[in-house]
Design a protein around this motif. Sequence first.
Motif, PDB file in Angstrom:
ATOM      1  N   ASN A 272       0.816  -1.207   0.000  1.00 49.89           N
ATOM      2  CA  ASN A 272       0.000   0.000   0.000  1.00 49.89           C
ATOM      3  C   ASN A 272       0.841   1.245   0.000  1.00 49.89           C
ATOM      4  OD1 ASN A 272      -2.859  -0.705   0.122  1.00 49.89           O
ATOM      5  ND2 ASN A 272      -2.121  -1.980   1.785  1.00 49.89           N
ATOM      6  N   PRO A 273       1.065   1.855  -1.083  1.00 47.09           N
ATOM      7  CA  PRO A 273       0.655   1.436  -2.420  1.00 47.09           C
ATOM      8  C   PRO A 273       1.581   0.338  -2.942  1.00 47.09           C
ATOM      9  CG  PRO A 273       1.884   3.469  -2.528  1.00 47.09           C
ATOM     10  CD  PRO A 273       1.781   3.125  -1.080  1.00 47.09           C
ATOM     11  N   SER A 274       1.064  -0.474  -3.847  1.00 44.37           N
ATOM     12  CA  SER A 274       1.893  -1.545  -4.380  1.00 44.37           C
ATOM     13  C   SER A 274       2.710  -1.068  -5.587  1.00 44.37           C
ATOM     14  CB  SER A 274       1.025  -2.739  -4.769  1.00 44.37           C
ATOM     15  OG  SER A 274      -0.004  -2.325  -5.633  1.00 44.37           O
ATOM     16  N   TRP A 275       2.254   0.008  -6.212  1.00 47.51           N
ATOM     17  CA  TRP A 275       2.995   0.581  -7.332  1.00 47.51           C
ATOM     18  C   TRP A 275       3.526   1.956  -6.916  1.00 47.51           C
ATOM     19  CZ3 TRP A 275       3.464  -1.123 -12.568  1.00 47.51           C
ATOM     20  CH2 TRP A 275       2.859  -2.373 -12.818  1.00 47.51           C
ATOM     21  N   ILE A 276       4.769   2.218  -7.297  1.00 53.38           N
ATOM     22  CA  ILE A 276       5.370   3.536  -7.083  1.00 53.38           C
ATOM     23  C   ILE A 276       5.737   4.053  -8.462  1.00 53.38           C
ATOM     24  CG2 ILE A 276       7.156   4.860  -5.897  1.00 53.38           C
ATOM     25  CD1 ILE A 276       5.538   3.080  -4.030  1.00 53.38           C
ATOM     26  N   ILE A 277       5.051   5.080  -8.892  1.00 54.79           N
ATOM     27  CA  ILE A 277       5.316   5.569 -10.242  1.00 54.79           C
ATOM     28  C   ILE A 277       6.159   6.832 -10.146  1.00 54.79           C
ATOM     29  CG2 ILE A 277       4.268   6.388 -12.376  1.00 54.79           C
ATOM     30  CD1 ILE A 277       2.139   4.328 -12.010  1.00 54.79           C
ATOM     31  N   GLY A 278       7.409   6.688 -10.521  1.00 56.92           N
ATOM     32  CA  GLY A 278       8.374   7.769 -10.365  1.00 56.92           C
ATOM     33  C   GLY A 278       8.700   8.464 -11.684  1.00 56.92           C
ATOM     34  N   ASP A 279       9.859   9.094 -11.691  1.00 51.95           N
ATOM     35  CA  ASP A 279      10.215  10.000 -12.786  1.00 51.95           C
ATOM     36  C   ASP A 279      10.319   9.321 -14.149  1.00 51.95           C
ATOM     37  OD1 ASP A 279      10.363  11.850 -10.744  1.00 51.95           O
ATOM     38  OD2 ASP A 279      12.511  11.578 -10.481  1.00 51.95           O
ATOM     39  N   ALA A 280      10.641   8.025 -14.180  1.00 46.49           N
ATOM     40  CA  ALA A 280      10.742   7.337 -15.472  1.00 46.49           C
ATOM     41  C   ALA A 280       9.444   7.521 -16.259  1.00 46.49           C
ATOM     42  CB  ALA A 280      11.028   5.855 -15.268  1.00 46.49           C
ATOM     43  N   PHE A 281       8.317   7.552 -15.558  1.00 53.84           N
ATOM     44  CA  PHE A 281       7.049   7.853 -16.232  1.00 53.84           C
ATOM     45  C   PHE A 281       6.766   9.352 -16.258  1.00 53.84           C
ATOM     46  CE2 PHE A 281       2.462   8.748 -15.865  1.00 53.84           C
ATOM     47  CZ  PHE A 281       2.088   8.376 -17.150  1.00 53.84           C
ATOM     48  N   LEU A 282       7.028  10.034 -15.171  1.00 54.35           N
ATOM     49  CA  LEU A 282       6.581  11.435 -15.046  1.00 54.35           C
ATOM     50  C   LEU A 282       7.257  12.376 -16.043  1.00 54.35           C
ATOM     51  CD1 LEU A 282       6.279  11.597 -11.161  1.00 54.35           C
ATOM     52  CD2 LEU A 282       4.478  11.169 -12.855  1.00 54.35           C
ATOM     53  N   LYS A 283       8.419  11.965 -16.588  1.00 54.24           N
ATOM     54  CA  LYS A 283       9.070  12.760 -17.631  1.00 54.24           C
ATOM     55  C   LYS A 283       8.232  12.804 -18.906  1.00 54.24           C
ATOM     56  CE  LYS A 283      12.921  10.308 -16.740  1.00 54.24           C
ATOM     57  NZ  LYS A 283      14.085   9.509 -17.227  1.00 54.24           N
ATOM     58  N   ASN A 284       7.275  11.899 -19.011  1.00 54.10           N
ATOM     59  CA  ASN A 284       6.499  11.759 -20.248  1.00 54.10           C
ATOM     60  C   ASN A 284       5.195  12.536 -20.258  1.00 54.10           C
ATOM     61  OD1 ASN A 284       7.997   9.480 -21.838  1.00 54.10           O
ATOM     62  ND2 ASN A 284       8.035   8.879 -19.687  1.00 54.10           N
ATOM     63  N   VAL A 285       4.867  13.164 -19.147  1.00 54.24           N
ATOM     64  CA  VAL A 285       3.577  13.862 -19.020  1.00 54.24           C
ATOM     65  C   VAL A 285       3.760  15.154 -18.224  1.00 54.24           C
ATOM     66  CG1 VAL A 285       2.021  11.865 -19.178  1.00 54.24           C
ATOM     67  CG2 VAL A 285       3.094  12.418 -16.983  1.00 54.24           C
ATOM     68  N   TYR A 286       2.757  15.997 -18.288  1.00 54.40           N
ATOM     69  CA  TYR A 286       2.660  17.148 -17.390  1.00 54.40           C
ATOM     70  C   TYR A 286       1.776  16.667 -16.247  1.00 54.40           C
ATOM     71  CZ  TYR A 286       1.607  22.019 -16.013  1.00 54.40           C
ATOM     72  OH  TYR A 286       1.473  23.209 -15.341  1.00 54.40           O
ATOM     73  N   THR A 287       2.274  16.750 -15.016  1.00 53.74           N
ATOM     74  CA  THR A 287       1.562  16.140 -13.887  1.00 53.74           C
ATOM     75  C   THR A 287       1.050  17.203 -12.934  1.00 53.74           C
ATOM     76  OG1 THR A 287       3.143  14.319 -14.039  1.00 53.74           O
ATOM     77  CG2 THR A 287       1.720  14.354 -12.103  1.00 53.74           C
ATOM     78  N   VAL A 288      -0.212  17.092 -12.590  1.00 50.98           N
ATOM     79  CA  VAL A 288      -0.857  18.084 -11.725  1.00 50.98           C
ATOM     80  C   VAL A 288      -1.264  17.408 -10.420  1.00 50.98           C
ATOM     81  CG1 VAL A 288      -2.710  19.795 -11.578  1.00 50.98           C
ATOM     82  CG2 VAL A 288      -1.745  19.189 -13.817  1.00 50.98           C
ATOM     83  N   PHE A 289      -0.994  18.085  -9.317  1.00 55.24           N
ATOM     84  CA  PHE A 289      -1.342  17.574  -7.989  1.00 55.24           C
ATOM     85  C   PHE A 289      -2.374  18.536  -7.418  1.00 55.24           C
ATOM     86  CE2 PHE A 289       2.870  16.159  -9.137  1.00 55.24           C
ATOM     87  CZ  PHE A 289       2.887  14.831  -8.746  1.00 55.24           C
ATOM     88  N   ARG A 290      -3.620  18.079  -7.361  1.00 52.39           N
ATOM     89  CA  ARG A 290      -4.719  18.987  -6.995  1.00 52.39           C
ATOM     90  C   ARG A 290      -5.139  18.772  -5.551  1.00 52.39           C
ATOM     91  NH1 ARG A 290     -10.023  18.637 -10.569  1.00 52.39           N
ATOM     92  NH2 ARG A 290     -10.495  16.933  -9.128  1.00 52.39           N
ATOM     93  N   TYR A 291      -5.195  19.895  -4.836  1.00 55.67           N
ATOM     94  CA  TYR A 291      -5.566  19.847  -3.418  1.00 55.67           C
ATOM     95  C   TYR A 291      -7.050  19.562  -3.227  1.00 55.67           C
ATOM     96  CZ  TYR A 291      -6.558  21.634   1.260  1.00 55.67           C
ATOM     97  OH  TYR A 291      -7.010  21.764   2.540  1.00 55.67           O
ATOM     98  N   SER A 292      -7.865  20.255  -4.008  1.00 49.29           N
ATOM     99  CA  SER A 292      -9.291  20.154  -3.762  1.00 49.29           C
ATOM    100  C   SER A 292     -10.106  20.234  -5.053  1.00 49.29           C
ATOM    101  CB  SER A 292      -9.713  21.283  -2.814  1.00 49.29           C
ATOM    102  OG  SER A 292     -11.093  21.229  -2.577  1.00 49.29           O
ATOM    103  N   PRO A 293     -10.913  19.201  -5.364  1.00 46.78           N
ATOM    104  CA  PRO A 293     -10.915  17.920  -4.663  1.00 46.78           C
ATOM    105  C   PRO A 293      -9.625  17.163  -4.960  1.00 46.78           C
ATOM    106  CG  PRO A 293     -12.541  17.952  -6.450  1.00 46.78           C
ATOM    107  CD  PRO A 293     -11.904  19.282  -6.432  1.00 46.78           C
ATOM    108  N   PRO A 294      -9.160  16.356  -4.006  1.00 43.89           N
ATOM    109  CA  PRO A 294      -7.843  15.729  -4.150  1.00 43.89           C
ATOM    110  C   PRO A 294      -7.769  14.825  -5.387  1.00 43.89           C
ATOM    111  CG  PRO A 294      -8.621  15.535  -1.897  1.00 43.89           C
ATOM    112  CD  PRO A 294      -9.789  16.023  -2.721  1.00 43.89           C
ATOM    113  N   ALA A 295      -6.810  15.119  -6.244  1.00 38.36           N
ATOM    114  CA  ALA A 295      -6.692  14.354  -7.487  1.00 38.36           C
ATOM    115  C   ALA A 295      -5.298  14.528  -8.048  1.00 38.36           C
ATOM    116  CB  ALA A 295      -7.718  14.854  -8.511  1.00 38.36           C
ATOM    117  N   VAL A 296      -4.921  13.599  -8.901  1.00 30.74           N
ATOM    118  CA  VAL A 296      -3.712  13.732  -9.703  1.00 30.74           C
ATOM    119  C   VAL A 296      -4.176  13.892 -11.145  1.00 30.74           C
ATOM    120  CG1 VAL A 296      -1.601  12.582 -10.506  1.00 30.74           C
ATOM    121  CG2 VAL A 296      -2.345  12.302  -8.126  1.00 30.74           C
ATOM    122  N   GLY A 297      -3.560  14.798 -11.882  1.00 27.65           N
ATOM    123  CA  GLY A 297      -3.930  15.008 -13.282  1.00 27.65           C
ATOM    124  C   GLY A 297      -2.739  14.786 -14.193  1.00 27.65           C
ATOM    125  N   PHE A 298      -3.041  14.282 -15.372  1.00 27.85           N
ATOM    126  CA  PHE A 298      -1.995  14.123 -16.383  1.00 27.85           C
ATOM    127  C   PHE A 298      -2.451  14.788 -17.676  1.00 27.85           C
ATOM    128  CE2 PHE A 298      -1.446  10.080 -13.916  1.00 27.85           C
ATOM    129  CZ  PHE A 298      -0.209  10.388 -13.360  1.00 27.85           C
TER     130      PHE A 298
END
Length: 470
Positions: free
Chosen positions: A384-410
């Motif tokens: 928990n979590p079983s997957w850790i998605i790090g920079d190897a993927f994040l270099k490929n997208v624009y990543t948004v970390f939203r406070y409210s409502p809590p969400a991750v955006g790509f």
Amino acid sequence: MTIPSWNVFFLYFVFLSLISHTRGAPAADGSPLVAGQTIPLRRRNPSPDLDIHQRGQVAKFQRDVVLARYFGGERPTRRSSGDNLLVNQAYDSGYYGTLAIGTPSVSFDVLLDTGSSDLWVAGTSCGTVCNGLPLYDSSASTSFKNTSQSFKITYGQGEASGYVATETIKMAGFSVFNQGFAVIDEMSSGFLSAPASGLLGLAWETLALSQQMPFWQTLASSGTWDSPLFAVQFTRYTNDTQAQALEPGGVLNLGYTNSSLYSGSIEFIDIPSQPSFWYITLTSVTVQGGSIPLGTNAIAAIDTGTSNIGAPLSAIEAIYAQIPGSKPASGSWAGYYQFPCSTSVNVTFSFGGSTWAMAPADFSYAQVGGSQCIGAFFETTGNNPSWIIGDAFLKNVYTVFRYSPPAVGFAALSDVALGENGLNGVPVPSPTIGSATAAVTGNAAPATLRFTPALIGMGVAFSLLHISLV
Ligand SMILES: *[C@@H]1O[C@H](CO)[C@@H](O)[C@H](O)[C@H]1NC(C)=O
Ligand SMILES: *[C@@H]1O[C@H](CO)[C@@H](O)[C@H](O)[C@H]1NC(C)=O
Ligand SMILES: *[C@@H]1O[C@H](CO)[C@@H](O)[C@H](O)[C@H]1NC(C)=O
Ligand SMILES: *[C@@H]1O[C@H](CO)[C@@H](O)[C@H](O)[C@H]1NC(C)=O
């Protein structure tokens, strides 16, 4: 950077020596390279899901607490946004930005880590292990206040420890007075490399070992930002043979998303329950076009502080079953696989909507021997979590970390953002804290303030707010 296990630390140093041989000289100042490869240790079971009403209550509660703590109950009238230009350290091993601490302000480079929630910097009380790092000197700052609370963050065999203080912290034009952070006076060797002096935890307060609300969350929850979110764009230099140890790293956008850096729309994926990590449900992974079985409820932490991608053993085996000639790596690379470097590996991820591709260059983590490469996926032991998605993927997208409502955006990277990958001869951004656009006054509150009987009585398990890192 989440919590590395000792063997990954060890691996990392093996990797560092590899890249320093294969990729040319380290930084001009002769400094060693940054630590960036980490995986989490075991964590508690997942939080029971909150329904939308309960999440609304939690959000309101958190906001009320922040307004009371930082604004005497008033909502700030001024809203703003800001940018911090990043540096890519050691061929995509870590991405750091700059913030300033104290009065007068002194700037420090800190690794961005959405996998942890504490801000910490090495202090002048740190011994020889901190030689060569810029150090925070509390005696030179009139705004330093010692809470005298001890602080310790454990990274498997390594750890960093010190004490919690409050200070004026400035970044990207925002100032927070009385922001809690940790001053480190002991640290395992090699954890940081100059010029980085510390780490900026960008996950949620529930994970803060210092029990201090993270800098980003202070700003987001107080209504200081135009939009309650931050975003990152990271550059790629891993496959650039001309790359230097420090290269331009992309940008951290605070309080807005920069539409010049992405194309199309941002796909937001809600965080399934009380946020702690930035974790979302992974619904599909493909490798060379073949689908990887994920089991039920595959949860992925989106972690800028991890270079690679952690996955459960069953998924790792399925991933490499798609790659002829691959096999588990041995010795110091245990937990990773090797594969023929001549194979270009296509991986895609989906979180319930769009399919996001990872560049083959990001799959190829390191070359070992003549024709064998180490893949970017490593085995996680926690679930928990079983997957850790790090920079190897994040270099490929624009990543948004939203406070409210809590969400991750790509979102897909724009041509402007893609054009920043592998550019040679571009100077790295110099430290900047931006011109002052907004200020927040804080009062480090005792941790207990955050847990009201009403909140607990509402059915929110107390443990949600006390996720411990073992
Ligand atoms: C802050 O408090 C801690 C814990 O009491 C102590 O170890 C540390 O030396 C103090 N730091 C300063 C600069 O006074
Ligand atoms: C958005 O990013 C572009 C490209 O880096 C930059 O030129 C521009 O100034 C940024 N826009 C804002 C509003 O900061
Ligand atoms: C990988 O993706 C590229 C681009 O979509 C495609 O041309 C190539 O055939 C794919 N390779 C494999 C092995 O699936
Ligand atoms: C590095 O990898 C990216 C993504 O696969 C690719 O577009 C780029 O051409 C590669 N650069 C070099 C120098 O090979």
